[in-house]
Design a protein around this motif. Structure first.
Motif, PDB file in Angstrom:
ATOM      1  N   ALA A 282      15.857   6.486  -0.915  1.00 27.88           N
ATOM      2  CA  ALA A 282      15.741   6.920   0.477  1.00 27.88           C
ATOM      3  C   ALA A 282      14.391   6.528   1.068  1.00 27.88           C
ATOM      4  N   ASN A 283      13.350   6.663   0.286  1.00 21.59           N
ATOM      5  CA  ASN A 283      12.014   6.350   0.790  1.00 21.59           C
ATOM      6  C   ASN A 283      11.789   4.852   0.943  1.00 21.59           C
ATOM      7  N   CYS A 284      12.448   4.049   0.128  1.00 21.34           N
ATOM      8  CA  CYS A 284      12.236   2.602   0.155  1.00 21.34           C
ATOM      9  C   CYS A 284      13.200   1.889   1.103  1.00 21.34           C
TER      10      CYS A 284
ATOM     11  N   LYS B  72      11.006  -1.409  -4.395  1.00 19.09           N
ATOM     12  CA  LYS B  72       9.918  -2.379  -4.495  1.00 19.09           C
ATOM     13  C   LYS B  72       8.954  -2.060  -5.648  1.00 19.09           C
ATOM     14  N   CYS B  73       9.183  -0.955  -6.334  1.00 12.78           N
ATOM     15  CA  CYS B  73       8.338  -0.596  -7.481  1.00 12.78           C
ATOM     16  C   CYS B  73       9.219  -0.311  -8.692  1.00 12.78           C
ATOM     17  N   ARG B  74       8.677  -0.589  -9.870  1.00 12.02           N
ATOM     18  CA  ARG B  74       9.442  -0.429 -11.104  1.00 12.02           C
ATOM     19  C   ARG B  74       9.586   1.048 -11.496  1.00 12.02           C
TER      20      ARG B  74
ATOM     21  N   ASN C 104       0.813  -1.227   0.000  1.00 11.82           N
ATOM     22  CA  ASN C 104       0.000   0.000   0.000  1.00 11.82           C
ATOM     23  C   ASN C 104       0.843   1.273   0.000  1.00 11.82           C
ATOM     24  N   CYS C 105       2.132   1.118  -0.219  1.00 11.97           N
ATOM     25  CA  CYS C 105       3.041   2.261  -0.048  1.00 11.97           C
ATOM     26  C   CYS C 105       2.817   3.348  -1.105  1.00 11.97           C
ATOM     27  N   THR C 106       2.811   4.581  -0.625  1.00 11.06           N
ATOM     28  CA  THR C 106       2.747   5.742  -1.525  1.00 11.06           C
ATOM     29  C   THR C 106       3.852   6.746  -1.176  1.00 11.06           C
ATOM     30  N   ARG C 107       4.946   6.244  -0.629  1.00 11.48           N
ATOM     31  CA  ARG C 107       6.008   7.135  -0.172  1.00 11.48           C
ATOM     32  C   ARG C 107       6.714   7.870  -1.306  1.00 11.48           C
ATOM     33  N   CYS C 108       6.751   7.269  -2.481  1.00 13.11           N
ATOM     34  CA  CYS C 108       7.388   7.993  -3.592  1.00 13.11           C
ATOM     35  C   CYS C 108       6.522   7.883  -4.839  1.00 13.11           C
ATOM     36  N   ALA C 109       6.910   8.626  -5.853  1.00  5.58           N
ATOM     37  CA  ALA C 109       6.067   8.760  -7.049  1.00  5.58           C
ATOM     38  C   ALA C 109       5.933   7.457  -7.839  1.00  5.58           C
ATOM     39  N   LEU C 110       6.775   6.483  -7.562  1.00  2.00           N
ATOM     40  CA  LEU C 110       6.676   5.226  -8.317  1.00  2.00           C
ATOM     41  C   LEU C 110       5.370   4.490  -8.038  1.00  2.00           C
ATOM     42  N   CYS C 111       4.699   4.876  -6.965  1.00  2.00           N
ATOM     43  CA  CYS C 111       3.407   4.233  -6.672  1.00  2.00           C
ATOM     44  C   CYS C 111       2.375   4.566  -7.742  1.00  2.00           C
ATOM     45  N   THR C 112       2.603   5.640  -8.492  1.00  2.00           N
ATOM     46  CA  THR C 112       1.615   6.049  -9.497  1.00  2.00           C
ATOM     47  C   THR C 112       1.833   5.354 -10.838  1.00  2.00           C
TER      48      THR C 112
HETATM   49  S1  SF4 Z   1       9.447   2.331  -4.539  1.00  2.00           S
HETATM   50 FE1  SF4 Z   1       9.328   1.866  -2.353  1.00  2.00          FE
HETATM   51  S2  SF4 Z   1       8.987   3.860  -1.404  1.00  2.00           S
HETATM   52 FE2  SF4 Z   1       8.450   4.093  -3.551  1.00  2.00          FE
HETATM   53  S3  SF4 Z   1       6.227   3.691  -3.639  1.00  2.00           S
HETATM   54 FE3  SF4 Z   1       7.317   1.748  -4.070  1.00  2.00          FE
HETATM   55  S4  SF4 Z   1       7.416   0.720  -2.079  1.00  2.00           S
HETATM   56 FE4  SF4 Z   1       6.975   2.875  -1.684  1.00  2.00          FE
END
Ligand code: SF4
Length: 234
Positions: free
Chosen positions: A139-141, A124-126, A53-61
């Protein structure tokens, strides 16, 4: 006896150990804000749900889904790559596709199955179009990777590829200079190996990759002997 001392024993036995200036964070110079405390009751279910459920960085979008990691939760070997690629993003698993197959074969060559190790990535996100991770994303991950390491308590970390190695070790040294040495991340020995995607493009480097794997095997064997000796003294 703590792992710092065990690393010093490794060095004393002829293994070249390179300790980074800062052991407990990834890329602190990149404005790393997540040196957060790890709860003593942390567990896999909580951590995996947080990542999903992470939205810490823009990769979540831009992600299809998060790629948390896979393998044995008490593995001696923690394998860390850079970030999910397209196949990983689609399947939700790390190191799939041709590079993943080669990684599986590399592990098998030293007597390990994927089920015996734990495999994850720094991110954890592409990142879109498989670009390099940005500093703020790392840094966020960061905290998620550190919590995985805390839960697994591996005996050795394989840093797979230049980006993973440079990020974990907080250095911009080229991969060729990082190979063949034992580094440390949170006091766990780290050995650097070529990324299988690179090896698929550079077949002559496969011999060096084999040397790296043998070096990692030698390191964990020596560390095992040191641990036995130390535990026998306690
Ligand atoms: S890359 Fe990491 S910090 Fe960024 S949204 Fe994905 S899980 Fe969260």
């Amino acid at each position: 006896m703590d792992n710092t001392l065990r690393l010093q024993y490794l060095e004393a036995m002829g293994i070249d150990v390179w300790l980074p200036r800062t052991l407990n964070t990834i890329a602190p110079d990149a404005g790393q804000p997540h040196a957060e405390a790890i709860a003593v009751d942390d567990n896999w279910e909580t951590l995996q749900a947080e990542v999903a459920n992470c939205t810490r960085c823009a990769l979540c979008t831009t992600r299809t889904q998060t790629v948390f990691g896979s393998g044995y939760h008490q593995a001696d070997w923690l394998v860390i790559g850079e970030a999910p690629g397209q196949n990983e993003d689609e399947q939700g698993l790390p190191f799939v596709g041709n590079a993943g197959l080669l990684l599986t074969e590399m592990l098998r060559a030293i007597g390990l199955s994927r089920e015996q190790v734990y495999i994850t990535n720094i991110l954890k996100c592409r990142p879109p179009n498989n670009r390099d991770p940005h500093a703020d994303e790392v840094a966020n991950c960061n905290a998620y990777l550190q919590r995985q390491q805390q839960l697994i308590k591996p005996k050795i970390i394989l840093a797979v590829g230049r980006i993973a190695a440079q990020t974990l070790l907080n250095t911009d040294a080229p991969l060729g200079k990082l190979r063949g040495k034992v580094h440390a991340f949170n006091n766990t020995p780290v050995v650097v190996v070529y990324h299988p995607a690179y090896l698929l493009r550079s077949l002559p480097e496969k011999r060096k990759a084999w040397q790296d794997l043998l070096f990692a095997l030698q390191t964990i064997k020596i560390k095992g002997k040191i641990d036995e000796r130390i535990d026998g003294q306690n």
